[in-house]
Design a protein around this motif. Sequence first.
Motif: not given
Length: 605
Positions: A482-506
């Motif tokens: 419900x919290x996700x659907x309360x948003x008009x847009x979901x933003x995933x603004x991850x930093x550019x690090x090795x861990x974020x380049x390789x690992x996929x979030x849920x």
Amino acid sequence: MATASRLAGNLRLLAESAWQHLQDDPALLAVQISRRLPPGVRVRAGRALHAAAGGTRRGEGLAALGALMTGRSDLAGQSASRAAATSARLGYEVAILLDRTDLVDAAAPPATRARANWHEGDLQGALGILEREGEGEGTQARRLRSELELLQPGFRLDPPRASSRSLTTPEGDRDPEGELRVLHLLTNSLPHTQSGYSLRSHRILGSLRSLGVRSVALTRTGYPVMVGRAGARQYDVVDGVTYRRSLPRSLGATSQARLQQEADAAMDVVASFRPDVIHATTDYRNALVAQAVSEATGIPWVFEVRGLMEQTWIASHSTAENRRRAAESEKAQLVAAREAELARQADQVVTLSRTMADELARRGVDPEGILLMPNGITEDLLHHDSDTATARRDVGLSLPGGAFVVGSVSALVDYEGFDTLLRAVARILEDETAPEALRSTLHVVIAGDGAAAPALRALARELRIGGRVLFPGRVPASAAPDWVQALDAVVVPRRDLTVTQWVTPQKPVEALALARPLILSDLPALREVARTDGGDVCALLVPPESPPQLAEAITTLWRDPGATGRRVAEGRALAARRTWGAQVRRYEAAYRRLVPDPRGADDAR
């Protein structure tokens, strides 16, 4: 009587854990305790401590701790620097938490200097300090030496032994022909920890159960008592999934001792549950337990690599220079080599993404033996249809009519990059050339909690957008859609690090299932999550850590609902092919390849 005895035992474990933390890292213990307070209480307490304690030699360390609790790392650093200048121990300790080991000088106590070296990844150097100062046989040295030994090539735990006690088996005695049984080794779990890790585990276990695969999960020694759950039981059953706990009479004094206790507890489960497969999930410590039990019993084991431990640790450092030094450190090299070695020795390796699989292959893991298991969704998300107005009402979100809301439901840690989102929104609100209708309705909702939460709240105040930003804190898993659907847009603004380049979030795939427009940092792992079978990406991609371009993407999404609708439809179709119910059949197939005849293999044992 049994309940009173259990509580007394748990309180003893909690006291032992708190005492060890107090000896090892008193400032971190105080910060961890403060994080369990409601956000408002934590911030007010930190401000009061900072205001009351500053100005004296003894007080500057407490002032630094108070500022850290409020998220004001700048003020914390100033107080820690003043405290360090007068050789106040607490100031040094806070400096380490701030990643300011440059403030830890020769006047600091040996234990603190050793901790600073360990924080930097110089493990041998940390032990060397204690040995030169005559503390090489002390408690801290024994603990550090134990952790270093776990990382040595070829290290194995001692053969585990089952106790003579019999376990209650809430799983029951049903044992139909051909049924698979799996023991999962986890770091944490529901109902005591709600995170991407624990939710993925629970959804996999629940989906396996629906296929007729019986599973029991065992969590690390001392959990969940060590995270403050003094009333924890020996097991929890959540949605039919059994989570067992390794809660010994006394907590092992070293990491190696605790892993040995967990391996012994796993042998108790093996004796009562008789699994066909052992499935260990990140990190290498769970893999060491699985390896030990496998070698003692002949049961094959699986290693699921959900992230790269050393990269997560590297990302926790505060500056590019500190991250560079961490990446070159002894710790980073040892952890990477240890996890790769264990992955090569497992009977089956599982990972989340092609980017992760490619990296594991570079580390010597046979690519033919790697099973891809991307983050998926529960099928009910595809039927969780709610318009934004209804969803906002259901979660109690009070916003002006017509508000355009961007944000996320996420753990609040630094590498998620939510400071970039706040700066992008501030830029739109300050830009007189931006559409007035957007400027007047734009709001941010960031639901969740974590180490970065105080700093994000402080940044919103600093940017003077506090009236447009809501931090509701951690929300129940059941309310997250419900919290996700309360948003008009979901933003995933991850930093550019090795861990974020390789690992996929849920969270991106869940947003797609809930038909939310998606804005992602342009990183390989995030592109992989949102890529359709045709190769298109059903999200807006923006360069990481660029508030101007994220502001432009938000404006573009607001202006072009037609294009947004097409991407949303593609995204939902993509998510529909990634239900856990469909994906876990690959787990079942992998298990059966390891144990072609479960009952026959069991009889042989």
